[in-house]
Write a protein that holds these residues in place. Structure first.
Motif, mmCIF file in Angstrom:
data_model
loop_
_atom_site.group_PDB
_atom_site.id
_atom_site.type_symbol
_atom_site.label_atom_id
_atom_site.label_comp_id
_atom_site.label_asym_id
_atom_site.label_seq_id
_atom_site.Cartn_x
_atom_site.Cartn_y
_atom_site.Cartn_z
ATOM 1 N N SER A 127 11.103 -3.399 11.960
ATOM 2 C CA SER A 127 12.028 -2.536 11.732
ATOM 3 C C SER A 127 11.308 -0.892 12.083
ATOM 4 N N ILE A 128 12.620 -0.438 12.822
ATOM 5 C CA ILE A 128 11.892 1.204 12.832
ATOM 6 C C ILE A 128 12.406 1.813 11.313
ATOM 7 N N LYS A 129 13.349 1.229 10.250
ATOM 8 C CA LYS A 129 13.668 1.306 8.955
ATOM 9 C C LYS A 129 12.926 0.944 7.843
ATOM 10 N N ARG A 130 12.160 0.231 8.482
ATOM 11 C CA ARG A 130 10.871 -0.361 7.363
ATOM 12 C C ARG A 130 9.528 0.306 7.608
ATOM 13 N N THR A 131 9.188 0.771 9.040
ATOM 14 C CA THR A 131 8.700 1.468 9.439
ATOM 15 C C THR A 131 8.812 3.333 8.393
ATOM 16 N N ASN A 132 9.790 3.905 8.825
ATOM 17 C CA ASN A 132 10.096 5.084 7.794
ATOM 18 C C ASN A 132 10.302 4.609 6.329
ATOM 19 N N GLN A 133 10.338 3.656 5.210
ATOM 20 C CA GLN A 133 10.301 3.775 4.435
ATOM 21 C C GLN A 133 9.250 3.685 3.854
ATOM 22 N N MET A 134 7.665 2.986 4.663
ATOM 23 C CA MET A 134 6.250 2.804 4.511
ATOM 24 C C MET A 134 5.861 3.800 4.674
ATOM 25 N N ASP A 135 6.438 4.808 5.489
ATOM 26 C CA ASP A 135 5.922 6.485 6.047
ATOM 27 C C ASP A 135 6.344 7.060 5.133
ATOM 28 N N LEU A 136 7.604 6.751 4.017
ATOM 29 C CA LEU A 136 8.189 7.609 2.976
ATOM 30 C C LEU A 136 7.364 7.231 1.775
ATOM 31 N N PHE A 137 6.660 5.640 1.450
ATOM 32 C CA PHE A 137 6.125 5.690 0.627
ATOM 33 C C PHE A 137 5.133 6.699 1.040
ATOM 34 N N PHE A 138 3.860 6.326 1.250
ATOM 35 C CA PHE A 138 3.246 6.738 1.555
ATOM 36 C C PHE A 138 3.051 8.448 1.436
ATOM 37 N N ARG A 139 3.686 9.152 2.565
ATOM 38 C CA ARG A 139 3.975 10.331 1.840
ATOM 39 C C ARG A 139 4.265 11.014 0.304
ATOM 40 N N MET A 140 4.843 9.790 0.047
ATOM 41 C CA MET A 140 5.341 10.294 -1.532
ATOM 42 C C MET A 140 3.426 10.176 -2.470
ATOM 43 N N ALA A 141 3.021 8.718 -2.262
ATOM 44 C CA ALA A 141 1.807 8.358 -2.984
ATOM 45 C C ALA A 141 0.434 9.786 -2.060
ATOM 46 N N ARG A 142 1.303 10.006 -1.940
ATOM 47 C CA ARG A 142 -0.535 11.610 -1.393
ATOM 48 C C ARG A 142 0.481 12.320 -2.274
ATOM 49 N N GLU A 143 1.885 13.051 -2.204
ATOM 50 C CA GLU A 143 2.381 14.586 -2.922
ATOM 51 C C GLU A 143 2.119 14.112 -4.997
ATOM 52 N N PHE A 144 2.529 11.891 -4.860
ATOM 53 C CA PHE A 144 2.566 12.440 -6.277
ATOM 54 C C PHE A 144 1.781 11.079 -6.409
ATOM 55 N N PRO A 145 0.540 10.747 -6.487
ATOM 56 C CA PRO A 145 -0.638 9.804 -6.667
ATOM 57 C C PRO A 145 -0.053 9.015 -7.589
ATOM 58 N N VAL A 146 -0.842 9.279 -8.968
ATOM 59 C CA VAL A 146 -0.099 9.468 -9.825
ATOM 60 C C VAL A 146 1.216 8.463 -10.857
ATOM 61 N N ARG A 147 2.044 9.448 -10.599
ATOM 62 C CA ARG A 147 3.640 7.901 -10.784
ATOM 63 C C ARG A 147 3.647 6.957 -9.853
ATOM 64 N N THR A 148 2.942 7.427 -8.910
ATOM 65 C CA THR A 148 3.135 6.153 -7.359
ATOM 66 C C THR A 148 2.104 4.841 -7.805
ATOM 67 N N GLY A 149 1.192 5.480 -8.554
ATOM 68 C CA GLY A 149 -0.195 4.664 -8.798
ATOM 69 C C GLY A 149 0.527 3.540 -10.118
ATOM 70 N N ILE A 150 1.127 4.473 -11.019
ATOM 71 C CA ILE A 150 1.174 4.306 -12.034
ATOM 72 C C ILE A 150 2.248 2.600 -11.644
ATOM 73 N N PHE A 151 3.692 3.037 -11.222
ATOM 74 C CA PHE A 151 4.690 2.117 -11.279
ATOM 75 C C PHE A 151 4.288 0.954 -10.032
ATOM 76 N N THR A 152 3.433 1.666 -9.104
ATOM 77 C CA THR A 152 3.578 0.510 -7.512
ATOM 78 C C THR A 152 2.307 -0.470 -8.273
ATOM 79 N N PHE A 153 1.219 -0.137 -8.681
ATOM 80 C CA PHE A 153 0.162 -0.553 -8.509
ATOM 81 C C PHE A 153 -0.026 -0.542 -10.328
ATOM 82 N N GLY A 154 0.395 -0.424 -11.346
ATOM 83 C CA GLY A 154 -0.318 -0.671 -12.531
ATOM 84 C C GLY A 154 1.287 -1.603 -13.252
ATOM 85 N N LEU A 155 2.113 -1.677 -13.135
ATOM 86 C CA LEU A 155 2.805 -2.568 -13.600
ATOM 87 C C LEU A 155 2.756 -3.879 -12.898
#
Length: 86
Positions: free
Chosen positions: A2-30
């Motif tokens: 869906s478009i909503k899911r695609t937008n969330q994934m796009d936001l996630f990847f933009r956030m991951a580029r802007e905040f890689p450490v925080r995203t890595g810790i909470f998304t992959f570290g835990l």
């Protein structure tokens, strides 16, 4: 997808580029920590149901925290756009 899911994934990847450490810790570290605890329990004979429950709760918490961070990032982006336009 869906478009909503695609937008969330796009936001996630933009956030991951802007905040890689925080995203890595909470998304992959835990989840990685939960997996290591599960392996530790298997190797050293721990209580597997208890460790499995811990791993499941840690993974669920990781999903929840990541969703929260994506929403906060989106809200911040909208606020910046609004400030720039007014």
């Amino acid at each position: 997808m869906s478009i909503k899911r695609t937008n969330q994934m796009d936001l996630f990847f933009r956030m991951a580029r802007e905040f890689p450490v925080r995203t890595g810790i909470f998304t992959f570290g835990l989840p990685l920590f939960a997996l290591l605890q599960l392996i530790n329990g298997i190797v050293y004979g721990g209580s597997l149901p208890l460790i499995g429950l811990f791993a499941a709760l840690t993974a669920a918490y990781s999903v929840h925290v990541t969703t929260y961070h994506v929403a906060a990032y989106r809200r911040e982006q909208l606020a910046q756009e609004w400030i720039e336009n007014n």
